[in-house]
Design a protein around this motif. Sequence first.
Motif, mmCIF file in Angstrom:
data_model
loop_
_atom_site.group_PDB
_atom_site.id
_atom_site.type_symbol
_atom_site.label_atom_id
_atom_site.label_comp_id
_atom_site.label_asym_id
_atom_site.label_seq_id
_atom_site.Cartn_x
_atom_site.Cartn_y
_atom_site.Cartn_z
ATOM 1 N N MET A 14 0.842 -1.189 0.000
ATOM 2 C CA MET A 14 0.000 0.000 0.000
ATOM 3 C C MET A 14 0.878 1.240 0.000
ATOM 4 N N LYS A 15 0.511 2.225 -0.831
ATOM 5 C CA LYS A 15 1.318 3.428 -0.936
ATOM 6 C C LYS A 15 1.192 4.264 0.320
ATOM 7 N N GLN A 16 2.305 4.751 0.824
ATOM 8 C CA GLN A 16 2.315 5.621 1.989
ATOM 9 C C GLN A 16 2.362 7.085 1.539
ATOM 10 N N TYR A 17 1.549 7.929 2.190
ATOM 11 C CA TYR A 17 1.494 9.335 1.817
ATOM 12 C C TYR A 17 2.251 10.177 2.837
ATOM 13 N N THR A 18 3.179 10.986 2.354
ATOM 14 C CA THR A 18 3.984 11.840 3.214
ATOM 15 C C THR A 18 3.352 13.221 3.288
ATOM 16 N N ARG A 19 3.955 14.082 4.096
ATOM 17 C CA ARG A 19 3.444 15.451 4.234
ATOM 18 C C ARG A 19 3.523 16.199 2.909
ATOM 19 N N ASP A 20 4.391 15.762 2.017
ATOM 20 C CA ASP A 20 4.522 16.418 0.717
ATOM 21 C C ASP A 20 3.594 15.805 -0.332
ATOM 22 N N SER A 21 2.794 14.842 0.074
ATOM 23 C CA SER A 21 1.899 14.171 -0.869
ATOM 24 C C SER A 21 0.762 15.091 -1.290
ATOM 25 N N PRO A 22 0.257 14.940 -2.529
ATOM 26 C CA PRO A 22 -0.932 15.689 -2.957
ATOM 27 C C PRO A 22 -2.139 15.452 -2.062
ATOM 28 N N VAL B 172 -2.236 15.489 1.041
ATOM 29 C CA VAL B 172 -2.217 16.467 2.131
ATOM 30 C C VAL B 172 -3.009 17.710 1.727
ATOM 31 N N ASP B 173 -2.818 18.175 0.494
ATOM 32 C CA ASP B 173 -3.563 19.347 0.031
ATOM 33 C C ASP B 173 -5.045 19.036 -0.131
ATOM 34 N N ILE B 174 -5.341 17.829 -0.619
ATOM 35 C CA ILE B 174 -6.748 17.435 -0.754
ATOM 36 C C ILE B 174 -7.397 17.388 0.624
ATOM 37 N N ALA B 175 -6.688 16.816 1.597
ATOM 38 C CA ALA B 175 -7.223 16.724 2.961
ATOM 39 C C ALA B 175 -7.434 18.109 3.547
ATOM 40 N N TYR B 176 -6.493 19.017 3.287
ATOM 41 C CA TYR B 176 -6.643 20.380 3.789
ATOM 42 C C TYR B 176 -7.931 21.013 3.260
ATOM 43 N N LEU B 177 -8.176 20.885 1.967
ATOM 44 C CA LEU B 177 -9.374 21.470 1.375
ATOM 45 C C LEU B 177 -10.651 20.805 1.893
ATOM 46 N N ALA B 178 -10.583 19.513 2.158
ATOM 47 C CA ALA B 178 -11.776 18.767 2.551
ATOM 48 C C ALA B 178 -12.132 18.930 4.021
ATOM 49 N N ARG B 179 -11.166 19.335 4.852
ATOM 50 C CA ARG B 179 -11.416 19.369 6.294
ATOM 51 C C ARG B 179 -12.432 20.436 6.703
ATOM 52 N N SER B 180 -12.560 21.514 5.936
ATOM 53 C CA SER B 180 -13.543 22.557 6.236
ATOM 54 C C SER B 180 -14.381 22.810 4.993
ATOM 55 N N GLU B 181 -15.691 22.838 5.167
ATOM 56 C CA GLU B 181 -16.576 22.916 4.015
ATOM 57 C C GLU B 181 -16.492 24.246 3.269
ATOM 58 N N GLU C 126 -3.252 30.378 3.676
ATOM 59 C CA GLU C 126 -2.898 29.031 3.219
ATOM 60 C C GLU C 126 -2.962 28.951 1.693
ATOM 61 N N PHE C 127 -3.989 29.546 1.107
ATOM 62 C CA PHE C 127 -4.106 29.560 -0.353
ATOM 63 C C PHE C 127 -2.918 30.294 -0.972
ATOM 64 N N ASP C 128 -2.540 31.402 -0.373
ATOM 65 C CA ASP C 128 -1.438 32.200 -0.900
ATOM 66 C C ASP C 128 -0.116 31.435 -0.802
ATOM 67 N N ASP C 129 0.089 30.728 0.314
ATOM 68 C CA ASP C 129 1.313 29.926 0.476
ATOM 69 C C ASP C 129 1.432 28.871 -0.617
ATOM 70 N N ARG C 130 0.305 28.369 -1.090
ATOM 71 C CA ARG C 130 0.294 27.336 -2.122
ATOM 72 C C ARG C 130 0.252 27.941 -3.542
ATOM 73 N N LEU C 131 0.276 29.258 -3.633
ATOM 74 C CA LEU C 131 0.232 29.972 -4.912
ATOM 75 C C LEU C 131 -1.086 29.748 -5.656
ATOM 76 N N TRP C 132 -2.163 29.493 -4.903
ATOM 77 C CA TRP C 132 -3.466 29.289 -5.527
ATOM 78 C C TRP C 132 -4.204 30.608 -5.762
#
Length: 269
Positions: free
Chosen positions: A1-9, A11-20, A56-62
């Motif tokens: 099973m693939k392990q996801y690190t803090r640099d994994s995509p 992490v960004d998906i989880a960040y967006l999903a944690r708050s509606e 957070e959005f700005d840090d990610r250049l979004w």
Amino acid sequence: MKQYTRDSPVVDIAYLARSEHRVPTLVALTERPRSRSELCELAGVSSSTMRRTLDEFDDRLWIRKDEYQYVATRLGEAIASGMEDLIERVETERTLRHVWHWLPDAIGEFPFKTWSELTVTVAEPDAPYRPVGRFESLLRETTTVRSLRPEVALMDPCFDVLHRLIDEGVDVTLIDRPECHEYFISTYPDRSSAMMQRDNFTVLEHDDLPPYGIGLLDERVTISCYEQDSGTVHALIDTDAPAVREWAASAYETYRSDARRVEPQTSVG
């Protein structure tokens, strides 16, 4: 099973999903520049919460700031679009998962885009006849009816609509099991006898039909999901997707070619 690190995509998906409010905020910034106060009102969150989100959005250049307003960058637009697609896909899967075991195997072979074009109406404990009501509304709008296992069309109030359509000259062809025809004829002897005399009403019977029903109407295709023993309608799927209509028409014609016509004189019990 693939392990996801803090640099994994992930992490960004989880960040967006944690708050509606995060995905709607990013999507809103792809539409036009907006101020922080406007975003707070749109998302229903406090100014401090929105400030942290924008940081957070700005840090990610979004996003980028344009004077007192914020707007999505091309990177942010790509993420917003991808998240909208993901949410749509999950919404479609959540709709289908509870009726999946009733559906024809062919539905699983269609691409996801076709799944997203399905309207699913499920019977609920407080609304057990919701699928029947949906079919009735579609039946009222059609000028042709071809149906394989049409039990839903023979239920109240659909039967009244079907009877009216036949009186108006609409071409109706039903293919069902012998036992279903026998039950229908014995339950409504006068009305069924009169319907069978009409040139625009054809009744066929087949001994080996699938566990689901198919309806070919003018604009929509319907798939009826029945309880195997009782015939209860658990769900109705309808769509105008060309791929589903092509499959449904082919399946209908296959069974029609092997079906037997029920002659008017045999319908009177």
